[in-house]
Scaffold this motif. Structure first.
Motif, mmCIF file in Angstrom:
data_model
loop_
_atom_site.group_PDB
_atom_site.id
_atom_site.type_symbol
_atom_site.label_atom_id
_atom_site.label_comp_id
_atom_site.label_asym_id
_atom_site.label_seq_id
_atom_site.Cartn_x
_atom_site.Cartn_y
_atom_site.Cartn_z
ATOM 1 N N LYS A 37 -55.873 -17.942 -22.025
ATOM 2 C CA LYS A 37 -56.781 -18.058 -20.883
ATOM 3 C C LYS A 37 -58.036 -18.824 -21.282
ATOM 4 O O LYS A 37 -58.640 -18.555 -22.319
ATOM 5 C CB LYS A 37 -57.129 -16.676 -20.339
ATOM 6 C CG LYS A 37 -55.937 -15.997 -19.660
ATOM 7 C CD LYS A 37 -56.287 -14.648 -19.066
ATOM 8 C CE LYS A 37 -55.069 -14.063 -18.348
ATOM 9 N NZ LYS A 37 -55.354 -12.726 -17.770
ATOM 10 N N TYR A 59 -48.001 -18.287 -15.930
ATOM 11 C CA TYR A 59 -49.400 -18.708 -16.076
ATOM 12 C C TYR A 59 -49.562 -20.189 -15.720
ATOM 13 O O TYR A 59 -50.479 -20.559 -14.983
ATOM 14 C CB TYR A 59 -49.883 -18.453 -17.504
ATOM 15 C CG TYR A 59 -51.333 -18.806 -17.715
ATOM 16 C CD1 TYR A 59 -52.344 -17.895 -17.439
ATOM 17 C CD2 TYR A 59 -51.705 -20.074 -18.181
ATOM 18 C CE1 TYR A 59 -53.686 -18.228 -17.619
ATOM 19 C CE2 TYR A 59 -53.035 -20.416 -18.361
ATOM 20 C CZ TYR A 59 -54.016 -19.482 -18.076
ATOM 21 O OH TYR A 59 -55.347 -19.812 -18.242
ATOM 22 N N ASN A 65 -56.431 -26.180 -12.788
ATOM 23 C CA ASN A 65 -57.462 -27.015 -13.431
ATOM 24 C C ASN A 65 -57.420 -26.941 -14.954
ATOM 25 O O ASN A 65 -58.070 -27.728 -15.636
ATOM 26 C CB ASN A 65 -58.852 -26.620 -12.936
ATOM 27 C CG ASN A 65 -59.226 -25.197 -13.314
ATOM 28 O OD1 ASN A 65 -58.366 -24.314 -13.322
ATOM 29 N ND2 ASN A 65 -60.504 -24.962 -13.602
ATOM 30 N N ASP A 97 -49.127 -20.834 -11.942
ATOM 31 C CA ASP A 97 -50.080 -20.206 -11.036
ATOM 32 C C ASP A 97 -51.123 -21.236 -10.569
ATOM 33 O O ASP A 97 -51.827 -21.835 -11.388
ATOM 34 C CB ASP A 97 -50.796 -19.057 -11.756
ATOM 35 C CG ASP A 97 -51.600 -18.176 -10.806
ATOM 36 O OD1 ASP A 97 -52.029 -18.677 -9.748
ATOM 37 O OD2 ASP A 97 -51.797 -16.995 -11.144
ATOM 38 N N PRO A 98 -51.205 -21.462 -9.245
ATOM 39 C CA PRO A 98 -52.175 -22.446 -8.732
ATOM 40 C C PRO A 98 -53.606 -22.169 -9.174
ATOM 41 O O PRO A 98 -54.418 -23.106 -9.287
ATOM 42 C CB PRO A 98 -52.035 -22.308 -7.209
ATOM 43 C CG PRO A 98 -50.667 -21.744 -6.989
ATOM 44 C CD PRO A 98 -50.398 -20.853 -8.173
ATOM 45 N N LYS A 99 -53.913 -20.913 -9.434
ATOM 46 C CA LYS A 99 -55.273 -20.578 -9.874
ATOM 47 C C LYS A 99 -55.621 -21.207 -11.219
ATOM 48 O O LYS A 99 -56.800 -21.362 -11.560
ATOM 49 C CB LYS A 99 -55.437 -19.051 -9.962
ATOM 50 C CG LYS A 99 -55.403 -18.325 -8.622
ATOM 51 C CD LYS A 99 -55.692 -16.842 -8.774
ATOM 52 C CE LYS A 99 -54.642 -16.157 -9.632
ATOM 53 N NZ LYS A 99 -54.851 -14.676 -9.690
ATOM 54 N N ASN A 100 -54.605 -21.558 -11.999
ATOM 55 C CA ASN A 100 -54.837 -22.131 -13.331
ATOM 56 C C ASN A 100 -54.649 -23.647 -13.355
ATOM 57 O O ASN A 100 -54.640 -24.252 -14.438
ATOM 58 C CB ASN A 100 -53.889 -21.487 -14.345
ATOM 59 C CG ASN A 100 -54.038 -19.986 -14.405
ATOM 60 O OD1 ASN A 100 -55.153 -19.465 -14.353
ATOM 61 N ND2 ASN A 100 -52.920 -19.271 -14.501
#
Length: 285
Positions: A150, A172, A180, A175-178
């Motif tokens: 992370k 991981y 960037n 996941d769209p949250k990651n």
């Protein structure tokens, strides 16, 4: 052979004109050529493969090497009288060509029970690969599960699937949250080279792959002073097996698979070590 015998009998018991004799003799000479051509066709193994050095390599003007797995494949099948015909293609195209019957087999593909649709896996794996990471030499980072990645900038390729080695890692990077923090590097056959240079230039932080691939690229690009391999890698090994087209007649496909299974077992030990040494890589003890 039966056709040649029948031709001789006709000559012996018939009254033939000279031109007929010439025709028959020409026919008799033609038959062995037809038989030889048919034999050679049945003994040609059409192999599709993609670039994944040092396991599978596209030959170039600088080197005719085809990689550890291709060298092993060639030893196994030429010993049984086969001639190998190679098609160097991207993986997706190779899979499609096997499905269409344009290639008889592809020497390495991720083993998963639910993938066997247009092809059949051999029983014997090419290898079960340990994975590892590559990072900058100055980076003290170690992999200790998903929490440890992370905040790190991760390099990968388009559609690359790590789920057989770590579901958590795959989830991981998906996941769209990651998004960037995940850099997807597209390209034909130089993706890994570009990733290594991006890590060196501090544009990304880490990259996971087959340990042997990382060793090979690090040596070939002469980046051992700038980058290093971090072990252990992902939780499970990457198991790869040859796949064979379902367009091949069943008996022929079973014969090809049997030759691979038996040949791969015989290659364990000295032959396997010799092939790895040729490409200056080794499994970590």
């Amino acid at each position: 052979m039966g056709q040649r015998i029948r031709a001789v009998i006709v000559l012996k018991n018939s009254i033939l004109k000279p031109k007929h004799i010439v025709y028959l003799l020409s026919f008799m000479l033609f038959l062995p050529a037809v038989s030889l051509a048919q034999t050679r066709e049945t003994e040609t193994l059409k192999v599709c493969y993609d670039q994944w050095a040092p396991m599978t390599i596209f030959p170039s003007d600088e080197s005719s090497d085809r990689g550890v797995v291709i060298d092993m494949l060639e030893q196994i099948y030429t010993a049984k009288g086969y001639t190998l015909e190679y098609y160097e293609v991207p993986l997706a195209r190779g899979l499609a060509m096997v499905a269409e019957g344009l290639c008889d087999m592809l020497p390495e593909y991720l083993f998963a029970n639910n993938l066997e649709k247009d092809f059949v896996y051999a029983n014997a794996a090419t290898f079960a690969y340990s994975t590892a990471f590559v990072v900058r030499r100055s980076d003290p980072w170690q992999y200790n599960g998903i929490e440890s990645i992370k905040g790190k900038r991760i390099a990968t390729g388009p559609g690359w699937d790590y789920s057989s080695m770590s579901i958590d890692y795959q989830n991981y990077i998906d996941d769209p949250k990651n998004a960037n923090l995940v850099e997807v590097i597209a390209g034909y056959d130089d993706v890994v080279d570009r990733v290594f240079r991006m890590i060196k230039e501090n544009r990304v932080d880490l990259y996971a792959d087959n340990d042997l691939v990382l060793q090979h690229v690090l040596n070939r690009l002469n980046l051992n002073n700038e980058l290093k391999i971090v072990r252990p890698g992902l939780e499970k090994k990457l198991v790869e097996r040859p796949i064979f087209s379902k367009k091949i007649p069943v008996s022929k496909r079973q014969e090809l698979i049997k030759i691979w299974n038996e040949g791969r077992m015989l290659a364990k030990g000295k032959i396997e070590d010799m092939l790895l040494k040729k490409y200056n890589v080794a499994f970590e003890q």
